[in-house]
Every structure is written in C-alpha cells, then in structure tokens.
Design a protein around this motif. Structure first.
Motif, mmCIF file in Angstrom:
data_model
loop_
_atom_site.group_PDB
_atom_site.id
_atom_site.type_symbol
_atom_site.label_atom_id
_atom_site.label_comp_id
_atom_site.label_asym_id
_atom_site.label_seq_id
_atom_site.Cartn_x
_atom_site.Cartn_y
_atom_site.Cartn_z
ATOM 1 N N VAL A 144 51.033 25.013 53.860
ATOM 2 C CA VAL A 144 49.963 24.733 54.816
ATOM 3 C C VAL A 144 50.479 23.694 55.807
ATOM 4 O O VAL A 144 50.973 22.635 55.397
ATOM 5 C CB VAL A 144 48.697 24.205 54.112
ATOM 6 N N LEU A 219 50.094 28.943 56.341
ATOM 7 C CA LEU A 219 48.886 28.821 57.150
ATOM 8 C C LEU A 219 49.068 27.640 58.097
ATOM 9 O O LEU A 219 49.564 26.595 57.702
ATOM 10 C CB LEU A 219 47.661 28.567 56.254
ATOM 11 N N SER A 221 46.820 25.286 60.701
ATOM 12 C CA SER A 221 45.418 25.011 61.050
ATOM 13 C C SER A 221 45.267 24.453 62.461
ATOM 14 O O SER A 221 44.492 23.529 62.677
ATOM 15 C CB SER A 221 44.815 24.024 60.047
ATOM 16 N N THR A 237 45.358 29.935 61.986
ATOM 17 C CA THR A 237 43.961 30.213 61.673
ATOM 18 C C THR A 237 42.996 29.722 62.737
ATOM 19 O O THR A 237 41.886 30.244 62.858
ATOM 20 C CB THR A 237 43.572 29.528 60.354
ATOM 21 N N ALA A 414 41.097 31.018 57.047
ATOM 22 C CA ALA A 414 41.866 30.478 55.919
ATOM 23 C C ALA A 414 41.315 30.971 54.588
ATOM 24 O O ALA A 414 42.083 31.328 53.678
ATOM 25 C CB ALA A 414 41.861 28.952 55.977
ATOM 26 N N GLU A 417 42.410 34.450 53.959
ATOM 27 C CA GLU A 417 43.818 34.499 53.556
ATOM 28 C C GLU A 417 43.975 34.137 52.081
ATOM 29 O O GLU A 417 44.782 34.748 51.372
ATOM 30 C CB GLU A 417 44.637 33.532 54.420
#
Length: 423
Positions: A144, A219, A221, A237, A414, A417
C-alpha cells in the motif's frame, strides 16, 4: 482474529491485517480503510507503533502494537543526531534504516501469529519487503502506497525532480530504480526475520529487487488529478477520505478565530521535533512578518497562546480550513489532498520523502507555493506573501481540481480490491 474480535463482525468473516508501521500519515489512512472494511463485515486488525493504537481503536479495529512510539522506533535518541539527520538526507535515511533494522525482530515476532491467521495482508512502505516473503508463503498480500513512489521517469513520481528530468531517459530510470531499491532496503532485516519465522528459504534475489512485483499489484491511495500519471503497475484508487462526519471545532477556537480574522494555519505534521518551541517561534516570526495571526500545530509544543498566535492540538482540518486564509504544511499526502479539497492556498515546506513531490505538484497545479523546511524566516515570509497574493488564483485552481475529482471514492475501490483477494 486471534483475540479481541471486533464487535459486529460475523463469524467466519474475512480476516484482514493492515500493517501501518510509521507516523500518523501511515496510520490515518489505514484506520480509514479499516473502518470501510469493517462496514463490509470483515474482521480487521492494524499493526502499528504504540502511538497509533488509539486511532485504530477509534476506527473499531484491533490494534497490534509492534513497537514503541514512532519517535523512539524511527529516530535516533540523541537530539543532536536527530537535527543532523533532518539537515542531511543521507543521514535521515541511515538513521531510519538503523532504527527499523534494530526493531525488526520484535516487529516480526509480534506480527507472525497474525500473519498466519489472516486471509489478506496489506503492508505499508516501511515494511515493503515483507510482501514478496508473504507471497512465497502463500499468504495473499500487497503493498500500500500513499504517494507515487514506484519508479516512473515518464510520469509523476516521488523520485522525479526538475533537474534530473533533463538526464537521458535511461539514466533517470536507473536513478529512480536506485532510489526505490534504497527505500525498500529499510525493511530488508524484517524480510530476513520473517523468512526465518515462516520456515522459508532465505530471502531471494527476487525479494531483494522488486517487492512490488507480486501476485497482487500495489494499491496507491492518491487522486489521479493530483497524480495524473503514476507508474502503470499499481491500482490507483483515489484518495482515502475521512469517513467520519466533519467534526466541529472547539468553541474556544471559534472565538479565537473570530477575534483574529485572516489567520493562517502553520502545521508541521506528526513527526517528533527536537526543539518544538523553537519551531513555533520561527513559524510565528514568519507570520508576524506578513502581518497575520497564526494557528500552529507542532508536535511536542505546549498548547496555548503565544504573541500573535495560538498553539493547538489535533482538530479536524476539514472544519479548520474553512476559517483560515492559507495553510503552511509539511507536504504530507493527506494534508495536501485535504487542503486542496478545501480550496485554501498552500505553502508546502517539505523535509523528506514524498513531501518534496507534493510541493512540486502544488506548484504545478497552481494551488500554492513551496519552500524548503529549513529556509530562513525571511524567505518563508516572502513565500507566505506570494501564497496569499495568489490566493484567488489558487482557490480557482483548487476548485477546478475538486470538480475533476468529483465522484472519486478511493475507499470503495480499495475495499473492492481487498474483496477480490483470495487465499
């Protein structure tokens, strides 16, 4: 989860472990994602340092405390050494690597039982190299990121720089690859410890080189408006916004703002400060130089009035930014996104990591200016003047960014996912 099952979670629910070792900028988005996952009936635990545990509890998830507070876990104890590390990027890197390596055995020892019983694991940047180890162990895991940290010379990247952009593409690509390798080296000791803990062969060359190239892509953000061309591998995302209703400011703060129109917000994030009162005095001097009252947030400073200003604790920036004329901030990803959404002019004063990237993006999008965190008072005051003078243009640019961002729901993406990850 192993213990402390969160109320409202159905039996047999998907067990998700979020690993958010770091400061508030790492913990806050993990807590927001935890809250969104809990709303879908999942069982969620979040691994944090000691000062992140309360935020995780507030989100309704189970905190897994893997080390002391971030100041002790990530910084040298000596104030002199800390000051030197802030002044010299190479020293800042070395101290962070040394501290994370020193705590690796404790972190992994605490995490291991949770990793074995989790269906899905999401890992933040500070422990990036755990991801390929978990991949080898058959535990669905992904990285992340809260900034475009992966190498990408042709687009937006934390490692990009206006000067190095003129290098031949191959050289710039190699430079960014090196920066990414150095960043993931921060968790090399933890990866070795986890391989041993899980009974795996020693860390492989693949583990050392590309922790992002695993079964599930990272991911990221960030907003595609603020970061329009991140590296093509991650799933971008959109920003993970605060799910709580906007929290109102304390009445005493409203009264202070009523008495001090045109105030500025000067905030330097959650990183520990070796001399917080000196930092307050320095920021206040810059605000006085432009003839403005100031609200200040400096970690470790005593809350209360100062000549020309007021030191405050943590409040909801969504409420506070409606009452100030501009914000000076450190360039954290969350603060940059929230300030942009609020339409307030920004002066970014970065110190390390992705903060420089956000300063460049704020300038590129016409949202404000940037200045080195260690710049002198006179230079900071000049940049504040320029930021205030450009206020109407910055507000218009922020409104345009907000309009282009309308409809983004980073947490929804998210969660989808995570739901798609199978053990």
């Amino acid at each position: 989860m192993r213990d402390g099952r969160t109320s409202g979670v159905r039996p047999g629910a998907r067990r998700v472990l979020l690993v958010a070792v770091g400061t508030r900028g790492d913990v806050e988005p993990a807590a927001r994602l935890a809250q969104a996952l809990l709303a879908q009936g999942m069982a969620v635990a979040v691994a944090v340092l000691a000062d992140g545990a309360e935020r995780v509890r507030a989100a309704g998830a189970v905190p897994v405390v893997v080390g002391p507070a971030s100041g002790a876990a990530m910084w040298w104890a000596s104030p002199t050494a800390q000051s030197a590390a802030r002044a010299v990027p190479a020293l800042s890197y070395l101290q962070l690597r040394e501290r994370l390596s020193a705590g690796a055995a404790r972190v992994v020892g605490t995490l291991a039982p949770w990793l074995r019983t989790s269906d899905v694991v999401l890992v933040g940047l500070a422990l990036a190299r755990l991801v390929p180890v978990l991949d080898r162990a058959g535990i669905p895991a992904r990285l992340v990121l809260h900034a475009p940290l992966l190498p990408h010379p042709a687009g937006t990247s934390t490692w990009a720089h206006p000067v190095t952009a003129h290098l031949p593409h191959q050289l710039e690509d190699a430079r960014q690859q090196l920066m990414w390798w150095l960043t993931t080296q921060l968790s090399a000791a933890a990866a070795r410890a986890l391989s041993h803990e899980l009974g795996l062969a020693p860390v492989t060359a693949r583990d050392r080189r590309r922790p992002e190239r695993t079964a599930y892509p990272p991911l990221m953000s960030t907003s595609p408006v603020l970061d329009p061309e991140p590296a093509p591998g991650p799933v971008q995302t959109g920003f993970w916004g605060d799910l709580h209703p906007v929290r109102q400011l304390p009445a005493v703060l409203h009264r202070w703002l009523d008495r001090h129109p045109g105030a500025l917000l000067l905030t330097q994030g959650s990183m520990p400060r070796t001399a917080p009162e000196q930092q307050v005095a320095r920021l206040l001097a810059a605000a006085r130089a432009v003839g403005r009252p100031a609200l200040l947030q400096v970690n470790g400073a005593t809350a209360g009035p100062r000549r020309g200003g007021l030191v405050i604790g943590e409040v909801d920036h969504r409420s506070l930014l409606e009452r100030v004329d501009a914000i000076l901030h450190h360039g954290g990803a969350g603060t940059t996104h929230v300030a942009t959404a609020a339409g307030v002019p920004q002066l970014v004063a970065p110190e390390l990591g992705d903060q420089w990237h956000w300063g460049r993006r704020v300038e590129a999008l016409g949202l404000g200016r940037s200045v080195a965190a260690r710049a002198g008072t006179a230079r900071v005051a000049r940049r504040l003047d320029e930021t205030l003078a450009a206020g109407p243009r910055a507000a218009a640019s922020a409104a345009a960014v907000a309009e282009r961002s309308r409809g983004q729901d980073g947490l929804r993406v998210a969660v989808a996912e995570v739901e798609a990850m199978d053990r």
